[in-house]
Design a protein around this motif. Sequence first.
Motif, PDB file in Angstrom:
ATOM      1  N   VAL A  24      29.952  40.136 -79.226  1.00 40.26           N
ATOM      2  CA  VAL A  24      31.072  40.396 -78.978  1.00 40.26           C
ATOM      3  C   VAL A  24      31.756  42.130 -79.427  1.00 40.26           C
ATOM      4  O   VAL A  24      31.943  42.119 -80.037  1.00 40.26           O
ATOM      5  CB  VAL A  24      32.484  39.759 -78.757  1.00 40.26           C
ATOM      6  N   LEU A  25      31.570  42.897 -78.709  1.00 39.90           N
ATOM      7  CA  LEU A  25      31.618  44.016 -78.944  1.00 39.90           C
ATOM      8  C   LEU A  25      33.039  45.181 -78.358  1.00 39.90           C
ATOM      9  O   LEU A  25      33.355  44.228 -77.548  1.00 39.90           O
ATOM     10  CB  LEU A  25      30.676  45.297 -78.480  1.00 39.90           C
ATOM     11  N   GLU A  26      33.901  44.797 -78.845  1.00 37.92           N
ATOM     12  CA  GLU A  26      35.399  45.377 -78.925  1.00 37.92           C
ATOM     13  C   GLU A  26      35.800  46.967 -79.212  1.00 37.92           C
ATOM     14  O   GLU A  26      35.356  46.707 -80.161  1.00 37.92           O
ATOM     15  CB  GLU A  26      35.892  44.926 -79.366  1.00 37.92           C
ATOM     16  N   GLY A  57      33.012  50.429 -71.319  1.00 39.60           N
ATOM     17  CA  GLY A  57      33.583  51.517 -72.936  1.00 39.60           C
ATOM     18  C   GLY A  57      33.422  50.782 -73.591  1.00 39.60           C
ATOM     19  O   GLY A  57      33.527  51.711 -75.257  1.00 39.60           O
ATOM     20  N   ALA A  58      33.021  49.507 -74.369  1.00 35.71           N
ATOM     21  CA  ALA A  58      32.673  49.197 -75.658  1.00 35.71           C
ATOM     22  C   ALA A  58      31.689  49.923 -76.857  1.00 35.71           C
ATOM     23  O   ALA A  58      32.283  49.203 -77.477  1.00 35.71           O
ATOM     24  CB  ALA A  58      33.090  47.007 -75.214  1.00 35.71           C
ATOM     25  N   GLY A  82      33.483  49.251 -79.214  1.00 31.26           N
ATOM     26  CA  GLY A  82      33.061  49.860 -80.071  1.00 31.26           C
ATOM     27  C   GLY A  82      32.808  49.662 -81.673  1.00 31.26           C
ATOM     28  O   GLY A  82      31.626  49.324 -82.316  1.00 31.26           O
ATOM     29  N   ARG A  83      33.473  48.116 -81.974  1.00 32.83           N
ATOM     30  CA  ARG A  83      33.508  47.490 -83.418  1.00 32.83           C
ATOM     31  C   ARG A  83      33.119  46.054 -82.624  1.00 32.83           C
ATOM     32  O   ARG A  83      33.243  45.106 -82.100  1.00 32.83           O
ATOM     33  CB  ARG A  83      34.460  47.428 -83.785  1.00 32.83           C
ATOM     34  N   LEU A  84      31.839  45.194 -83.890  1.00 35.65           N
ATOM     35  CA  LEU A  84      31.414  44.343 -83.301  1.00 35.65           C
ATOM     36  C   LEU A  84      32.390  43.267 -83.752  1.00 35.65           C
ATOM     37  O   LEU A  84      32.747  43.011 -85.307  1.00 35.65           O
ATOM     38  CB  LEU A  84      30.341  43.992 -84.109  1.00 35.65           C
ATOM     39  N   LYS A  85      33.012  42.312 -82.797  1.00 35.09           N
ATOM     40  CA  LYS A  85      34.130  41.863 -83.219  1.00 35.09           C
ATOM     41  C   LYS A  85      33.649  40.459 -83.582  1.00 35.09           C
ATOM     42  O   LYS A  85      34.511  39.887 -84.601  1.00 35.09           O
ATOM     43  CB  LYS A  85      35.108  41.167 -82.023  1.00 35.09           C
ATOM     44  N   THR A  86      33.325  39.606 -83.476  1.00 37.05           N
ATOM     45  CA  THR A  86      32.350  38.136 -83.275  1.00 37.05           C
ATOM     46  C   THR A  86      30.847  37.642 -82.756  1.00 37.05           C
ATOM     47  O   THR A  86      30.926  38.742 -81.961  1.00 37.05           O
ATOM     48  CB  THR A  86      33.227  36.881 -83.255  1.00 37.05           C
ATOM     49  N   LEU A 137      37.269  38.218 -74.201  1.00 38.97           N
ATOM     50  CA  LEU A 137      37.131  39.683 -73.689  1.00 38.97           C
ATOM     51  C   LEU A 137      38.422  40.041 -73.467  1.00 38.97           C
ATOM     52  O   LEU A 137      38.589  41.381 -73.379  1.00 38.97           O
ATOM     53  CB  LEU A 137      35.790  40.160 -72.361  1.00 38.97           C
ATOM     54  N   ALA A 138      38.984  39.281 -72.892  1.00 38.87           N
ATOM     55  CA  ALA A 138      40.167  39.096 -71.831  1.00 38.87           C
ATOM     56  C   ALA A 138      41.592  40.419 -72.729  1.00 38.87           C
ATOM     57  O   ALA A 138      41.622  39.876 -74.090  1.00 38.87           O
ATOM     58  CB  ALA A 138      40.739  38.255 -70.973  1.00 38.87           C
TER      59      ALA A 138
END
Length: 250
Positions: A225-227, A47-48, A229-233, A249-250
Amino acid sequence: MNTLVESRQSVVELMQVSKAYGEVEVLGNVTLSLGAGEVVALVGDNGAGKSTLVKIVSGYLMPTSGRLVVGGREVRFASPREARRCGIETVYQDLAIIGQLSLWRNFFLGQEMRRKSLGLRVLDRSAMRSICLERLRDFGLESVHSPDQLAASLSGGERQTLAIARAVHFESRLLILDEPVASLSVREVRRVHDTIDQARTRGLGILYIDHNMNHVVPVADRIAVLERGRLKTVVHRGEVSAADLADLLA
Ligand SMILES: Nc1ncnc2c1ncn2[C@@H]1O[C@H](COP(=O)(O)OP(=O)(O)OP(=O)(O)O)[C@@H](O)[C@H]1O
Ligand SMILES: [Mg+2]
């Protein structure tokens, strides 16, 4: 930022791309570029927004806002067909390989070669058969004896290889792989990864999605890395181990 120079080197750029369903934003201001000959892995929880991003780039979904630049030009895809015409090819886990058709039929599906015969444009079967076989050999499908074999005779990894070889042959510039190895054995995964390496060497940009961090780390030049809906890094090859990534990711 000099976007013009950047665009020339990149095959695709997402600029501040968002997607909302009503009030719910499932992708928010994602900016990401992918260069020729580069493999970028897209990871994130269920769902990311990974598939949403893929669907925007491959023409299945329109973004709510933001810009998409392909080969240096801003595009607005109204359909997957338009994305394909721009050289964007998507390979899914349950991909569009038709078991009951021959290998060469699958290879040229929708893009058949034709020749003139008595003033008519007929299918150039012999050209398609020999090119298909040659291309599959280039990609190491040694077990293939004839282009007339049914695609059902291929293993899962070999089917993925067929799809990737086809994308390379038709000069795609961006290959999107959404969980291409989800149901494959270790040996088959290795085959698909070898095929990805070959496609990268030929200058394709590759966007690779996989849930298994042990698969992602060896193939990716960069990992996004998506979290929610946002690009985390975005990390570069060698900067993280599969274990670090799983922790992230955890
Ligand atoms: N048509 C829709 N209407 C409303 N919400 C949607 C719609 N399609 C997707 N979503 C939501 O968007 C979010 C992102 O979904 P998406 O399929 O992009 O995730 P994903 O990262 O691919 O997940 P997975 O790893 O499970 O494949 C999810 O919360 C999903 O419920
Ligand atoms: Mg998904």
